[in-house]
Enzyme design. Structure first.
Site, PDB file in Angstrom:
ATOM      1  CE1 TYR A 140       2.424  -7.875   5.091  1.00  0.00           C
ATOM      2  CE2 TYR A 140       2.170 -10.250   4.984  1.00  0.00           C
ATOM      3  CZ  TYR A 140       1.629  -8.994   5.143  1.00  0.00           C
ATOM      4  OH  TYR A 140       0.283  -8.864   5.371  1.00  0.00           O
TER       5      TYR A 140
ATOM      6  CE  LYS B 217      -2.908   6.328   2.209  1.00  0.00           C
ATOM      7  NZ  LYS B 217      -4.296   6.795   2.408  1.00  0.00           N
TER       8      LYS B 217
ATOM      9  CG  ASP C 236      -7.702   5.462   1.426  1.00  0.00           C
ATOM     10  OD1 ASP C 236      -7.554   5.452   0.190  1.00  0.00           O
ATOM     11  OD2 ASP C 236      -7.461   6.470   2.125  1.00  0.00           O
TER      12      ASP C 236
ATOM     13  CG  ASP D  48      -2.588 -10.304   4.424  1.00  0.00           C
ATOM     14  OD1 ASP D  48      -3.218 -11.354   4.187  1.00  0.00           O
ATOM     15  OD2 ASP D  48      -2.217  -9.979   5.569  1.00  0.00           O
TER      16      ASP D  48
ATOM     17  CG  ASP E  31      -8.368 -12.329   4.832  1.00  0.00           C
ATOM     18  OD1 ASP E  31      -7.793 -13.033   3.971  1.00  0.00           O
ATOM     19  OD2 ASP E  31      -8.430 -12.655   6.026  1.00  0.00           O
TER      20      ASP E  31
END
Ligand code: NAD
Ligand code: IPM
Ligand code: MN
Length: 366
Positions: A146, A196, A228, A252, A256
């Site tokens: 970001y 990851k 994942d 992020d 959600d």
């Protein structure tokens, strides 16, 4: 008598509607305790852009820095409306990310909470929810993709290309891990590290730093989970998680998803902490699809008030009562449109009436 200055950034879409309910609750807390809250409204987001040409105006920066805490509603517009604003002034790039950088709020705390009594709100089966969902997602908030360098251009052969960089240094990683370990110490002393490292070098460094930091917390059991498969386990076995820590973009997306397993993003408040000031906002966006209809769930915004009371003002008991009041509204058989269909056994309340119920119960709790 303590006096706290709070900046109010109501934002766009459902922002002003849910902020109104949060302020109602804040006023009740004020009237029942020995504090005064001095609220100053400031423009922020798309509304600020259309007013002044800036989505994060200088005046708002000043109000933020002279406050003890900041309460922020969601910002942003639907896809078509957003196109009316130049790319760099669009509220996500022009306001939220600069706010996070400006205040250095590197630690984003997103509680994911659904008591057993409210399990019918979740799309998951009762046997998956077991005794209830109670997770804290700790998301790094001022680094990673970001905030890395961005480049857009043409290759030598004239093809359009884009390059975005994912950067972290060891201090940035260490500071967020310390927050996560400290939260784990206050809870079940189990920390899920979401990464990851099978692909990303950033995760390899992250895990290296984690090994070093973990020496200071011998009581905390660290469990490693690739991001994942963590997404799958959030659906299949959410109660295996207690505290989860992860870099910015993973946080992020998974937060959600966590809202999804509760039944609505409307149940997702958050705290964005720096070493001095903090700001508080729902994890969700401005919900343009329901804006102005008095049907948004204000839980996320009122929950953000509860987090502010605890983290910024040390008003732990008052904070607990706000949570308790909200839970009681549901337990008494009321709900909001996002959580229940009219076929269920709940009386569905519009945004303002949910706020009224919270206020009524909160007064009785004192
Ligand atoms: P969203 O979170 O606004 O909405 C996704 C879905 O969840 C919608 O169906 C919406 O109605 C529902 N929802 C969200 N909050 C709710 C609530 N309190 N009560 C009931 N239902 C609720 O996501 P989106 O539609 O992808 O994004 C809309 C805008 O919000 C975009 O401009 C996006 O960039 C912005 N955004 C801002 C923030 C922020 O200010 N921190 C966070 C996320 C998204
Ligand atoms: C969030 C939002 C923001 C993010 C956007 C709107 C900049 O989705 O707070 O989760 O991606 O961090
Ligand atoms: Mn998000």
């Amino acid at each position: 008598m303590k006096n706290y200055n709070i900046a109010i950034l109501s934002g766009d879409g459902i922002g002003p509607e849910i902020m109104k309910e949060a302020i109602k609750v804040l006023k009740v807390v004020e009237s029942l305790s020995k504090v005064t809250f001095n609220l100053t409204e400031a423009d922020f987001g798309a509304n600020a852009y259309f007013k002044s040409g800036h989505s994060f105006p200088e005046e708002t920066k000043k109000i933020c820095t002279s406050s003890d805490a900041i309460l922020k509603g969601p910002v942003g517009l639907g896809y078509e409306e957003t196109q009316k604003i130049p790319v760099d002034q669009q509220p996500e790039r022009g306001a939220i990310l600069p706010l996070r950088k400006f205040l250095n709020t590197y630690a984003n705390i997103r509680p994911v909470y659904l008591p057993k009594a409210l399990k019918s709100f979740s799309p998951l089966k009762a046997e998956i929810i077991k005794e209830g969902i109670d997770i804290v997602i700790v998301r790094e908030l001022v680094g990673g993709l970001y905030f890395g360098n961005k480049e857009v251009g043409l290759t030598k052969s004239g093809k359009r290309y884009v390059k975005e960089t994912l950067e972290y240094d060891e201090d940035q990683i260490k500071q967020i891990l310390l927050v996560a370990f400290n939260i784990a110490m206050k809870r079940k002393k189990v920390l899920h590290n979401i990464h990851k490292s099978n692909v990303l070098k950033s995760s390899v460094l992250w895990n290296e730093i984690l090994e070093e930091v973990s020496i200071q917390f011998p009581e905390v059991e660290v469990k490693h989970q690739l991001v994942d498969s963590a997404a799958t386990f959030l659906c299949l076995n959410p109660t295996m998680f207690d505290v989860m820590v992860m870099e910015n973009m993973f946080g992020d997306i998974l937060s959600d998803q966590a809202g999804g397993i509760l039944g609505s993003l409307g149940l997702m408040p958050s705290a964005c902490l720096s070493d001095d000031i903090a700001y508080y906002e729902p994890s969700h966006g401005s919900a343009p699809d329901i804006a102005g209809k008095n049907m948004a769930n204000p839980y996320s915004m009122i929950g953000s008030v509860a987090m502010m009371l605890e983290y910024s003002f040390g008003m732990v008991e008052e904070s607990k009562k706000v949570w308790q009041a909200m839970e009681t509204v549901f337990i008494q058989g009321y709900s909001t449109p996002d959580l229940s269909s009219s076929a269920e056994d709940f009386i569905i309340l519009p945004t303002n009436e949910f706020g009224d119920k919270v206020v009524e119960i909160l007064k009785n709790l004192h």
